[in-house]
Design an enzyme around this catalytic site. Structure first.
Site, PDB file in Angstrom:
ATOM      1  N   GLY A 256       5.253   7.519   8.900  1.00  0.00           N
ATOM      2  CA  GLY A 256       6.527   7.473   9.620  1.00  0.00           C
ATOM      3  C   GLY A 256       7.642   7.205   8.622  1.00  0.00           C
ATOM      4  O   GLY A 256       8.673   7.860   8.625  1.00  0.00           O
ATOM      5  N   MET A 258       8.415   4.737   4.585  1.00  0.00           N
ATOM      6  CA  MET A 258       7.861   3.905   3.514  1.00  0.00           C
ATOM      7  C   MET A 258       8.948   2.982   2.979  1.00  0.00           C
ATOM      8  O   MET A 258      10.054   3.417   2.682  1.00  0.00           O
ATOM      9  CB  MET A 258       7.308   4.804   2.396  1.00  0.00           C
ATOM     10  CG  MET A 258       6.754   4.055   1.198  1.00  0.00           C
ATOM     11  SD  MET A 258       5.246   3.114   1.619  1.00  0.00           S
ATOM     12  CE  MET A 258       5.362   1.799   0.403  1.00  0.00           C
ATOM     13  N   GLU A 291      11.002  -0.994   8.589  1.00  0.00           N
ATOM     14  CA  GLU A 291      11.124  -0.864   7.133  1.00  0.00           C
ATOM     15  C   GLU A 291      12.018  -1.960   6.572  1.00  0.00           C
ATOM     16  O   GLU A 291      11.786  -2.470   5.475  1.00  0.00           O
ATOM     17  CB  GLU A 291      11.671   0.520   6.760  1.00  0.00           C
ATOM     18  CG  GLU A 291      10.834   1.692   7.282  1.00  0.00           C
ATOM     19  CD  GLU A 291       9.341   1.554   7.024  1.00  0.00           C
ATOM     20  OE1 GLU A 291       8.956   1.117   5.922  1.00  0.00           O
ATOM     21  OE2 GLU A 291       8.550   1.876   7.939  1.00  0.00           O
ATOM     22  N   GLU A 313       2.165  -5.184   7.251  1.00  0.00           N
ATOM     23  CA  GLU A 313       2.346  -4.314   8.421  1.00  0.00           C
ATOM     24  C   GLU A 313       2.479  -5.060   9.736  1.00  0.00           C
ATOM     25  O   GLU A 313       3.309  -4.720  10.572  1.00  0.00           O
ATOM     26  CB  GLU A 313       1.224  -3.279   8.492  1.00  0.00           C
ATOM     27  CG  GLU A 313       1.202  -2.328   7.298  1.00  0.00           C
ATOM     28  CD  GLU A 313       2.559  -1.701   6.990  1.00  0.00           C
ATOM     29  OE1 GLU A 313       3.415  -1.659   7.894  1.00  0.00           O
ATOM     30  OE2 GLU A 313       2.766  -1.278   5.851  1.00  0.00           O
TER      31      GLU A 313
HETATM   32 ZN   LIG Z   1       5.137  -0.705   7.427  1.00  0.00          ZN
END
Ligand SMILES: [Zn+2]
Length: 843
Positions: A256, A258, A291, A313
């Site tokens: 999706g 970075m 992000e 994450e």
């Molecule tokens: Zn991530």
């Protein structure tokens, strides 16, 4: 290429300390290759010892260690040995690197719309050495000073601010210490929108052909960015730790987005060319906020080794939903989490490939790459939500801030975070972590009637059975609610209370409210990561009145429970479809319409229903689409995009001659009566359906390509061509998938078109042949293509014992890449569920 093992990383970290790294790239060497010169200055704690540097060039031209020429021929498997290190060292590596077509390393893309070329890098997880030499592990951070020579009309973006630019020569400010998987460069004749917020220079960049679309949406994206910065600056003591914030929308991106500090890359489908729903705008806001969270979690403080990928994450995921729901207009973001994102985690946690949120044994980088999954994102975020509920926000952020303070610009591990949280809260966070982060599996809470004679007050003495597949239980902090039926099939919330359930097999539930409710719903606010099952009376209420529950989140939890029940064989596909027919046409939540219709079609109609019942299933879904279309006709402005969802769903479910005639008429008219118009995305989707059913062919595809010359148009055409019910088209698509050098996106599009449930007979023995073909291709083309060929190229519609056996035979081979093995294991698990569902339906 050999994967770096944990043991090797630990030893190299013990020996080395990186001082700085300069990376100089030359992007003027043609279409195939570019130049890369890296100078690394580093210390060695045991002078005389040896180590190695990671570099994966096309040609290694030269390597010089402390003035001594090294033999380029010593490079093997992406590693150049370094012998006789001094206390302080300087290593120069000069190489010719190859551009990639798979989104790994330095990807090069030529825009079919205007012939312009663009490049961008993706160093995560271990592809940095494909564009610069480095000690490629997260705990050898360095200050990076990047410079780039590019064609004169290009713009170049990198992690730091531009300090000097003359002609095609770009020099960037050195970064603070960062891990090498975060180094990034984006270049090409970019279109740029600049802004500023709170002293931070902001930039949005995309390829030129997308400029009109970025211009329309730039303010919305910048607004999300500004609000997110304000939110993070409110909850974190540490300010944004880098010098600028550029967001680059790049073509053919695998993930999706970075989180490269100061140079975030996003898949450029987020620059919308066609109409989208509000849920899609919300998803983009969540990715932006996700992000940004990484600038702290991941970039400022980085996991020491990949076993703590979740530290990056799960936090980014949890914080993104929090920020978006609290600080932007998308206040219902957690409903999206419940309706769509969580099923990714639940499914992953019930597969043989599941792993703890924080696994203890990630031996090498190849294995680490496979953990980039629904556990690390969705389950991890849900677990953190439990933790925050349990500790309270104040103690949680106090602990997080002390963790940042202690490890800023360095690395940390789970133990460091637990220690900080334990200190800030005074709670036994370690015991919580043992249960939630070190185990696998989803618990189930099942409401059971009290035993006869035990209690007289209706459900006053209800029991909750608390189970899991392997018997390991987790403590749960959830809410429970009772509902009462009123007129017109509507339900009203009567009472809600918190339940603090220990990890025990049975709980007594004294009462949630007075009386004998029509519906008792556990986890109604979706605080817990847990499967729920209802008592008989409550389930009856749900089948009759699911749509009559006012709370959107509670409806999401119930649709999720129904989905679980089907996957677990406790509700047949038909039962779920009946629920859809009864309660979806009146549904007002775009989140729910999208996720329920998606599951009903792709999993149930196309996989779980036997071929003889499939058309009835699709017919039911097409009917729901028509109902939704009628409901949204000429009504108040449909801002959430329900009508668009209805149209998409109706196109995908159309299969009878009458339904096809409607699609043909939309195509002729250029739109749906009452809207929407057929923009590029809808046009390609509609054409795909006609191609699958043999109602359109090459002539229509070619005509559509004339109208849409974009990259998405090329993908649409590849998808349509692969879907044609014609042996020659199938053969050509097969060759494209397994014997070509097509880009990652064209591979994905071709794979999406290739398998169609309507084309069983035409495809012959290809489901079996797939398993031979995919092994070689995954080896030849690497992890990204390996993942695409399992995600989209797997014969998931052929839910037969024969396919399962062929898959198992393939898994017994020893020459599978890690990415392929993981992809296949997950697909086979889903396939087995589909086979079981078909068998049960046939009985
Ligand atoms: Zn991530």
């Amino acid at each position: 290429m050999s994967a770096l093992t944990l043991a090797e990383a630990v030893e190299r970290r013990r020996l080395l300390e990186v001082r700085s790294s300069t990376v100089d790239l030359d992007l003027t060497q043609g279409d195939e290759v570019f130049g890369s010169v890296t100078v690394i200055r580093f210390a060695c704690s045991s002078p005389g010892a040896g180590s190695f540097v990671d570099v994966k060039p096309k040609t290694l031209l030269r390597a010089v260690l402390n003035g001594r020429e090294l033999d380029p021929g010593a490079l093997a498997d992406g590693r150049l040995p370094l012998h006789g290190l001094a206390a302080e060292n300087e290593l120069l590596v000069e190489a010719v690197m190859a551009y990639s077509r798979t989104g790994e390393g330095m990807h090069r893309f030529v825009d079919p719309a205007d012939g312009e070329a663009y490049v961008y890098t993706q160093a995560f997880l271990d592809d940095g050495p494909r564009f610069f030499a480095s000690f490629d592990q997260p705990d050898l951070k360095a200050a990076y000073e990047v410079s780039v020579t590019a064609p004169e009309d290009w713009t170049v973006v990198a992690n730091g601010l531009v300090t000097r630019q003359e002609g095609g020569r770009w020099e960037f400010a050195p970064t603070p210490p960062i891990s090498n998987y975060l180094v990034a460069v984006v270049a090409g004749p970019l279109f740029t929108v600049r802004s500023e917020h709170d002293g931070i220079p902001l930039g949005l960049h995309c390829r030129r052909s997308l400029a009109p679309y970025l211009e329309v949406d730039a303010e919305e994206m910048l607004d999300t960015t500004r609000r997110s910065f304000d939110h993070y600056h409110r909850v974190f003591d540490q300010r944004y730790p880098f010098d600028s914030y550029d967001q680059c929308f790049v073509p053919e991106f695998n993930a999706g987005a970075m989180e490269n500090p100061g140079c975030v890359t996003f898949r450029d489908e987020f620059v919308f060319r066609s109409a989208v729903t509000d849920t899609e705008r919300e998803e983009r806001a969540i990715v932006i906020a996700h992000e940004m969270a990484h600038m702290w979690f991941g970039d400022l403080v980085t996991m020491r080794w990949w076993d703590d990928l979740w530290l990056n994450e799960s936090f980014a995921e949890y914080l993104a939903y929090t920020v978006v729901s609290e600080s932007t207009r998308f206040s219902g973001a957690w409903t999206g989490f419940a309706a769509a994102r969580k099923s990714w985690g639940y499914d992953a946690d019930q597969r043989p490939s599941t792993h703890p949120v924080a696994p203890e044994n990630v031996d090498d980088t190849a294995e680490a790459l496979q953990n980039f999954d629904g556990i690390s994102y969705s389950k991890g975020a849900a677990a953190l939500r439990q933790l925050v509920a349990w500790l309270g926000e104040e103690a949680f952020f106090k602990g997080v801030n002390s963790y940042f303070q202690q490890h800023a610009f360095g690395n940390a591990a789970l133990a460091d975070l637990l220690q900080a949280l334990a200190a800030s809260s005074g709670r036994d966070v370690h015991a919580w972590a043992e249960r939630w982060l070190r185990t696998t599996g989803v618990d189930t809470l099942r409401v059971e009637p009290a035993q006869l004679g035990e209690d007289s007050g209706g459900r006053g003495g209800t029991r909750i059975a608390h189970t899991s597949a392997d018997g390991e239980l987790r403590p749960l902090l959830i809410t429970a609610a009772t509902y009462e039926r009123v007129a017109d099939g509507h339900l009203v919330l009567r009472a809600r209370r918190s339940l603090d359930l220990p990890a025990e097999p049975e709980h007594e539930l004294d009462s949630v409210g007075a009386g004998d409710p029509d519906l008792l719903l556990l986890n109604d606010t979706d605080l817990g990561f847990v499967k729920i099952r209802l008592d008989d009376r409550s389930w009856r209420t749900v089948t009759e009145s699911l749509g009559g529950i006012p709370q959107e989140l509670a409806r999401a939890v119930l649709w999720g429970a129904a989905r679980d029940m089907v996957r677990d064989g406790e509700l047949d596909a038909q039962g779920y479809l009946e629920l859809v027919a009864a309660h979806l046409p009146g549904e007002s939540s775009a989140h729910l319409v999208q996720s329920v219709l998606g599951f009903a079609r792709t999993t149930l109609a196309e996989q779980y229903l036997t071929p003889d019942r499939r058309s009835a299933g699709l017919g039911l879904l097409a009917g729901v689409g028509r109902d939704l279309l009628r409901r949204t006709e000429g009504g108040p402005e449909d801002a959430s995009g329900l009508r668009l969802l209805a149209v998409r769903s109706l196109i995908a479910a159309s299969s009878t001659p009458a339904e096809l005639a409607v699609l043909e008429s939309w195509r002729e008219e250029g739109g749906v009566p009452g809207g929407p118009l057929l923009d590029p995305e809808l046009s390609w989707q509609l054409l795909l359906r006609l191609c699958v059913l043999g109602a359109a062919g090459e002539a229509e595809i070619a005509a559509e390509l004339v109208r849409d010359t974009s990259a998405t148009g090329q993908e649409g055409a590849a998808r349509c061509r692969a879907a044609l019910p014609d042996p020659e088209a199938k053969e050509a698509a097969w060759t494209a998938l397994f014997d070509s050098d097509l880009s990652n996106y064209l591979i994905a599009a071709t794979a999406q078109g290739f398998w169609q449930p309507e084309q069983d007979e035409l495809l012959g023995d290809r489901p079996q042949r797939y398993f031979e073909a995919v092994v070689d291709t995954a080896q030849r083309r690497g992890p990204a293509v390996g993942r695409l060929l399992t995600r989209y190229g797997f014969p998931a519609y052929h839910a037969t014992e024969e396919t399962v056996l062929a898959a198992e035979a393939c898994l017994a081979r020893t020459d599978l890449t890690a990415a392929l093995r993981r992809g296949l294991v997950d697909q086979v698990d889903d396939l087995r569920r589909a086979v079981r569902a078909r068998e049960a339906a046939a009985k």
